[in-house]
Design an enzyme around this catalytic site. Sequence first.
Site, PDB file in Angstrom:
ATOM      1  N   SER A 111     -32.779  74.548 -53.922  1.00  0.00           N
ATOM      2  CA  SER A 111     -31.791  74.487 -55.003  1.00  0.00           C
ATOM      3  C   SER A 111     -32.334  74.925 -56.356  1.00  0.00           C
ATOM      4  CB  SER A 111     -31.239  73.061 -55.127  1.00  0.00           C
ATOM      5  OG  SER A 111     -30.490  72.714 -53.997  1.00  0.00           O
ATOM      6  N   GLU A 235     -28.571  48.563 -67.036  1.00  0.00           N
ATOM      7  CA  GLU A 235     -27.749  48.115 -65.908  1.00  0.00           C
ATOM      8  C   GLU A 235     -28.525  47.222 -64.948  1.00  0.00           C
ATOM      9  OE1 GLU A 235     -24.749  50.092 -62.541  1.00  0.00           O
ATOM     10  OE2 GLU A 235     -25.823  51.362 -63.974  1.00  0.00           O
ATOM     11  N   PHE A 288     -25.655  57.549 -66.208  1.00  0.00           N
ATOM     12  CA  PHE A 288     -24.997  56.422 -65.570  1.00  0.00           C
ATOM     13  C   PHE A 288     -25.822  55.737 -64.482  1.00  0.00           C
ATOM     14  CE2 PHE A 288     -21.842  59.476 -67.136  1.00  0.00           C
ATOM     15  CZ  PHE A 288     -21.268  58.682 -68.124  1.00  0.00           C
ATOM     16  N   ASP A 376     -25.033  76.611 -53.711  1.00  0.00           N
ATOM     17  CA  ASP A 376     -26.365  77.198 -53.839  1.00  0.00           C
ATOM     18  C   ASP A 376     -26.925  77.599 -52.476  1.00  0.00           C
ATOM     19  OD1 ASP A 376     -26.397  74.521 -53.167  1.00  0.00           O
ATOM     20  OD2 ASP A 376     -27.997  73.960 -54.556  1.00  0.00           O
ATOM     21  N   HIS A 451     -31.919  72.797 -45.330  1.00  0.00           N
ATOM     22  CA  HIS A 451     -30.890  73.742 -45.744  1.00  0.00           C
ATOM     23  C   HIS A 451     -30.646  74.773 -44.641  1.00  0.00           C
ATOM     24  CE1 HIS A 451     -32.042  72.972 -50.240  1.00  0.00           C
ATOM     25  NE2 HIS A 451     -31.453  71.933 -49.664  1.00  0.00           N
TER      26      HIS A 451
END
Length: 528
Positions: A111, A235, A288, A376, A451
């Site tokens: 990637s 968090e 996040f 990709d 992949h």
Amino acid sequence: MQGPWVLLLLGLRLQLSLGVIPAEEENPAFWNRQAAEALDAAKKLQPIQKVAKNLILFLGDGLGVPTVTATRILKGQKNGKLGPETPLAMDRFPYLALSKTYNVDRQVPDSAATATAYLCGVKANFQTIGLSAAARFNQCNTTRGNEVISVMNRAKQAGKSVGVVTTTRVQHASPAGTYAHTVNRNWYSDADMPASARQEGCQDIATQLISNMDIDVILGGGRKYMFPMGTPDPEYPADASQNGIRLDGKNLVQEWLAKHQGAWYVWNRTELMQASLDQSVTHLMGLFEPGDTKYEIHRDPTLDPSLMEMTEAALRLLSRNPRGFYLFVEGGRIDHGHHEGVAYQALTEAVMFDDAIERAGQLTSEEDTLTLVTADHSHVFSFGGYTLRGSSIFGLAPSKAQDSKAYTSILYGNGPGYVFNSGVRPDVNESESGSPDYQQQAAVPLSSETHGGEDVAVFARGPQAHLVHGVQEQSFVAHVMAFAACLEPYTACDLAPPACTTDAAHPVAASLPLLAGTLLLLGASAAP
């Protein structure tokens, strides 16, 4: 069979489910009419021969063509359809090409080098980002002088606003291709680098995120790479494994905030919604999770924004720039689900990815916005077994294998799903195969599935989308986007000005009341 509907019992043995196929599909007139309508639409299709004011690139990490098809079936069935006949949002794009994904030094790519191709327009070496093939993996001294510039960077230099949205960490290979130059894709922070590379002057990817260019919107995961070692995570404050890991003592979030008067940093969904509605916000960073965001099936919708919500928030802020914008959106955990050999995770991520594409289409106009959707690379993921139409994509083939055991329609060529106990392949039933954490069987044992090397699709809509055609090198994607917006090296593109839209009529502006209502509901639910 006769009657208004043809009823098929979908499934044998104990896997009974009921599928309903319209009787009209037995009539050739149905297919002739459908094809005639598609042909009529094709004859009316006209290229939009204008400059693209806005550029959006949706990147489905690992979204090979087999995954696209399986996602179509899953999304259709989630909406009460049989599955394969129901188009995805990306299926409605009028132009299509195939992209050759190989790296300069690898037949089956990763990637990082693929990101360099479709984002910067230059093919590269395995595991390197933002560098030409003259750079060598893990050799810091081959970085300088071999940097290549992304289309996003060129868009920023042209006065456009730019943004990166991903479900992975924002320092991961695909998003890093928009801003970073590194000989090792895993150098997320300085703690991930060898001392020799730091001494030679190479920078970690997180540092480059805030220093290489001015990015207006950054949304995804990757908190721990931005904070000094030992900094508690907001968090997970009691979990030391989620703490900041930087060795240099830098707080990169604070450094980024100090650069921009209107900058906001957020770490949860409520804060994101509030920031995206605030007209004083000029720059927005939302991280996040300490690492990658949660899989969609594990996401807490009250705490963690979805990819669709992050995409909408980014569009809301970026669309304020009258000179336009460039937005990169990655469905990054499609890839991770495949690597784990868990198709349920991969395909539910892909459904959300398509939902984000659909929402972006509602908030933009194809008259002034070029939108591309691609992958990709692919994966060694397949589905077959002559399954009956309407049966679950996660279900079993209707007949048993030569070992008299059932097998799933979905299989992997390699990966962690390989199980062979004392020379015996385990049996599987419908209940097991439909579980969200079920690992499909694989032919070759590997800790992580690999992949695939086949071509991937490129879907296109908007100004200059007709240039997306045939079979192209993956690097062609970046050049189409640069040309469409008259960016370097195509500033002399000689295209007609982009279509004009007013703020009052802009789809994003029209969505604000709905978003405000969402915030009110959130506030009400949070009230004591």
